[in-house]
Motif scaffolding. Structure first.
Motif, PDB file in Angstrom:
ATOM      1  N   VAL A 176     -12.580   0.839  15.155  1.00 24.66           N
ATOM      2  CA  VAL A 176     -12.251  -0.363  14.366  1.00 24.66           C
ATOM      3  C   VAL A 176     -13.313  -1.748  15.124  1.00 24.66           C
ATOM      4  N   PHE A 177     -14.223  -1.656  14.568  1.00 21.73           N
ATOM      5  CA  PHE A 177     -15.098  -2.626  15.235  1.00 21.73           C
ATOM      6  C   PHE A 177     -14.952  -3.987  14.648  1.00 21.73           C
ATOM      7  N   ALA A 178     -14.580  -4.035  13.038  1.00 17.33           N
ATOM      8  CA  ALA A 178     -14.508  -5.097  12.424  1.00 17.33           C
ATOM      9  C   ALA A 178     -13.544  -5.037  11.264  1.00 17.33           C
ATOM     10  N   ILE A 179     -12.417  -5.811  11.306  1.00 19.22           N
ATOM     11  CA  ILE A 179     -11.337  -5.411  10.468  1.00 19.22           C
ATOM     12  C   ILE A 179     -11.926  -5.947   8.965  1.00 19.22           C
ATOM     13  N   THR A 180     -11.167  -5.477   7.951  1.00 15.48           N
ATOM     14  CA  THR A 180     -11.765  -5.633   6.465  1.00 15.48           C
ATOM     15  C   THR A 180     -11.539  -7.023   6.165  1.00 15.48           C
ATOM     16  N   THR A 181     -10.247  -7.575   6.179  1.00 13.31           N
ATOM     17  CA  THR A 181     -10.010  -8.835   6.093  1.00 13.31           C
ATOM     18  C   THR A 181      -8.610  -9.375   6.496  1.00 13.31           C
ATOM     19  N   LEU A 182      -8.764 -10.748   6.922  1.00 11.88           N
ATOM     20  CA  LEU A 182      -7.508 -11.292   7.467  1.00 11.88           C
ATOM     21  C   LEU A 182      -6.294 -11.357   6.428  1.00 11.88           C
ATOM     22  N   GLU A 183      -6.735 -11.391   5.104  1.00 10.01           N
ATOM     23  CA  GLU A 183      -5.811 -11.746   4.075  1.00 10.01           C
ATOM     24  C   GLU A 183      -5.067 -10.406   3.636  1.00 10.01           C
ATOM     25  N   LEU A 184      -5.767  -8.982   3.762  1.00 11.41           N
ATOM     26  CA  LEU A 184      -5.403  -7.877   3.280  1.00 11.41           C
ATOM     27  C   LEU A 184      -5.222  -6.963   4.317  1.00 11.41           C
ATOM     28  N   TYR A 239       0.840  -1.173  -0.001  1.00 10.94           N
ATOM     29  CA  TYR A 239       0.053   0.084  -0.001  1.00 10.94           C
ATOM     30  C   TYR A 239       0.851   1.204   0.042  1.00 10.94           C
ATOM     31  N   GLY A 240       1.174   1.736  -0.990  1.00 12.74           N
ATOM     32  CA  GLY A 240       2.307   2.707  -1.227  1.00 12.74           C
ATOM     33  C   GLY A 240       3.695   2.391  -0.948  1.00 12.74           C
ATOM     34  N   ASN A 241       4.520   3.480  -0.432  1.00  8.65           N
ATOM     35  CA  ASN A 241       5.792   3.211  -0.190  1.00  8.65           C
ATOM     36  C   ASN A 241       6.176   2.704   1.223  1.00  8.65           C
ATOM     37  N   ASP A 242       5.304   2.839   2.205  1.00  9.45           N
ATOM     38  CA  ASP A 242       5.589   2.992   3.557  1.00  9.45           C
ATOM     39  C   ASP A 242       4.780   1.755   4.260  1.00  9.45           C
ATOM     40  N   PHE A 243       3.987   1.126   3.785  1.00  4.32           N
ATOM     41  CA  PHE A 243       3.084   0.050   4.408  1.00  4.32           C
ATOM     42  C   PHE A 243       2.879  -1.110   3.527  1.00  4.32           C
ATOM     43  N   GLY A 244       2.612  -2.317   4.075  1.00  3.35           N
ATOM     44  CA  GLY A 244       2.297  -3.579   3.190  1.00  3.35           C
ATOM     45  C   GLY A 244       1.908  -4.717   4.110  1.00  3.35           C
ATOM     46  N   PHE A 245       1.334  -5.645   3.540  1.00  2.00           N
ATOM     47  CA  PHE A 245       0.602  -6.575   4.505  1.00  2.00           C
ATOM     48  C   PHE A 245       0.927  -8.014   3.931  1.00  2.00           C
ATOM     49  N   ILE A 246       0.956  -8.936   4.878  1.00  2.11           N
ATOM     50  CA  ILE A 246       1.465 -10.250   4.296  1.00  2.11           C
ATOM     51  C   ILE A 246      -0.009 -11.000   4.797  1.00  2.11           C
ATOM     52  N   GLY A 247      -0.404 -11.886   3.683  1.00  2.00           N
ATOM     53  CA  GLY A 247      -1.461 -13.071   4.071  1.00  2.00           C
ATOM     54  C   GLY A 247      -1.424 -14.064   3.042  1.00  2.00           C
ATOM     55  N   LEU A 248      -2.845 -14.735   3.088  1.00  2.00           N
ATOM     56  CA  LEU A 248      -2.953 -15.935   2.255  1.00  2.00           C
ATOM     57  C   LEU A 248      -1.670 -16.721   2.087  1.00  2.00           C
ATOM     58  N   TYR A 249      -0.897 -17.106   3.283  1.00  2.00           N
ATOM     59  CA  TYR A 249       0.217 -17.829   3.153  1.00  2.00           C
ATOM     60  C   TYR A 249       0.169 -19.121   3.393  1.00  2.00           C
ATOM     61  N   ILE A 250       0.026 -19.835   2.285  1.00  2.00           N
ATOM     62  CA  ILE A 250      -0.497 -21.249   2.320  1.00  2.00           C
ATOM     63  C   ILE A 250       0.486 -22.231   1.436  1.00  2.00           C
ATOM     64  N   CYS A 251       0.887 -23.409   1.984  1.00  2.00           N
ATOM     65  CA  CYS A 251       1.464 -24.223   1.202  1.00  2.00           C
ATOM     66  C   CYS A 251       0.721 -25.436   1.136  1.00  2.00           C
ATOM     67  N   ARG A 252       0.428 -25.994  -0.289  1.00  2.00           N
ATOM     68  CA  ARG A 252      -0.299 -27.115  -0.425  1.00  2.00           C
ATOM     69  C   ARG A 252      -0.064 -28.117   0.478  1.00  2.00           C
ATOM     70  N   PRO A 253      -1.109 -28.794   1.131  1.00  2.00           N
ATOM     71  CA  PRO A 253      -0.853 -29.787   2.307  1.00  2.00           C
ATOM     72  C   PRO A 253      -0.023 -30.856   1.879  1.00  2.00           C
ATOM     73  N   ASP A 254      -0.017 -31.369   0.513  1.00  2.00           N
ATOM     74  CA  ASP A 254       0.646 -32.610   0.002  1.00  2.00           C
ATOM     75  C   ASP A 254       2.186 -32.327  -0.346  1.00  2.00           C
ATOM     76  N   ARG A 255       2.598 -30.787  -0.301  1.00  2.00           N
ATOM     77  CA  ARG A 255       3.941 -30.528  -0.556  1.00  2.00           C
ATOM     78  C   ARG A 255       4.482 -29.500   0.786  1.00  2.00           C
ATOM     79  N   ARG A 256       3.983 -29.721   1.746  1.00  2.00           N
ATOM     80  CA  ARG A 256       4.466 -29.198   2.890  1.00  2.00           C
ATOM     81  C   ARG A 256       5.760 -29.991   3.253  1.00  2.00           C
ATOM     82  N   GLY A 257       6.903 -29.274   3.944  1.00  2.00           N
ATOM     83  CA  GLY A 257       8.005 -29.877   4.310  1.00  2.00           C
ATOM     84  C   GLY A 257       9.260 -29.785   3.568  1.00  2.00           C
ATOM     85  N   GLU A 258       8.885 -29.229   2.196  1.00  2.00           N
ATOM     86  CA  GLU A 258       9.851 -29.149   1.075  1.00  2.00           C
ATOM     87  C   GLU A 258      10.528 -27.710   0.913  1.00  2.00           C
TER      88      GLU A 258
END
Length: 278
Positions: A269-277, A61-80
């Motif tokens: 802030v009574f509810a955040i927008t999304t856990l992903e963004l 979000y511009g030059n000063d802020f960013g957000f990490i989410g949707l951090y997923i590894c496919r279950p059958d490929r975990r540990g690699e």
């Protein structure tokens, strides 16, 4: 094994959102399009033999802020090592920005070890709400004429401008409402269809009263079925209102930041927008 790391196309981002659904995160039915609008280059995947095996969002979000989410590894490929590979790529992309994320309990110690500090817990409330079907003359649908005011209002509660995202997030079929009194916005919220029921987020307002009225209006628009909200622990009175309306607390996350935590009007802030963004 040859692993490729690259930006996701829209159909690949849709696959990543489907993985989030399989993890029980209940994303919205049209989330991928709005997410990509926030930052078209902000979604990264790891591929082996042409198949996506892990993904992450690293939205700038511009030059000063960013957000990490949707951090997923496919279950059958975990540990690699594929999850670590997309994590490193996402963090490198966001660079020296302050970076936020909503970490599940099981990963919070890991995020701490990488420099993220918790600011508050967020609790997901779920249920079929019992709310009055009263009309409220101060509540109106958000159309193009209100957009400039909504963008300005949103900046009180979110760390950076996000016009491109909100121009999609406030658009039908999402249900976007604002409380406007004497020409000034006193709160706004959005409900969207999800795999299960509807999710309300964001829900920002000047007061508990305005938040409760917006919640009732959005719940009525959502129709029968479950409503989901991710509520910061700083909004304890609102959480009590949701419990009284028939919703129950479920899983929790922690809002964490690497870098200086943004100074926001957190009491609104009574509810955040999304856990992903964010």
């Amino acid at each position: 094994m040859r692993r490729t790391i690259r930006t996701l196309a829209l159909d690949e981002l849709e696959t990543l959102v489907d993985w989030a659904a399989a993890e029980g995160w209940n994303p919205g039915l049209g989330d991928a399009v709005a997410f990509q609008a926030a930052d078209p280059d902000g979604f990264i995947g790891a591929f082996v033999d042409g198949e996506m095996v892990a993904g992450i969002s690293a939205v700038a979000y511009g030059n000063d802020f960013g957000f990490i989410g949707l951090y997923i590894c496919r279950p059958d490929r975990r540990g690699e090592g594929h999850g670590k590979a997309v994590w490193d790529a996402g963090m490198a992309r966001l660079g020296s920005r302050t970076i936020g994320l909503d970490g599940v309990v099981e990963q919070q110690a890991n995020y701490r070890s990488m420099g993220f500090a918790p600011v508050y817990r967020t609790i997901r409330f779920v249920g079929a709400p019992n709310v009055p079907e009263a009309t409220d003359s101060d509540i109106c649908a958000i159309g193009p004429e209100l957009m400039p005011d909504v963008l300005d209002y949103d900046s009180r509660f979110f760390p950076a401008p996000r016009r491109s995202f909100l121009e999609h997030w406030l658009r039908p079929p999402h249900m976007a409402l604002a409380i406007v009194r004497d020409g000034a916005i006193e709160g706004y919220g959005v409900a969207r269809r999800c795999r299960d029921g509807c999710k309300i987020g964001p829900l920002f307002s000047n007061s508990l009263d305005a938040a409760s009225r917006l919640f009732a209006a959005l719940a009525n628009l959502s129709g029968p079925g479950n409503v989901h909200l991710d509520v910061p622990e700083t909004s304890g009175q609102f959480a009590g209102l949701l419990t009284s309306a028939g919703l129950q607390p479920g899983f929790e996350t922690a809002r964490m930041y690497k870098g200086k935590a943004p100074q926001l009007a957190q009491s609104g802030v009574f509810a955040i927008t999304t856990l992903e963004l964010g």
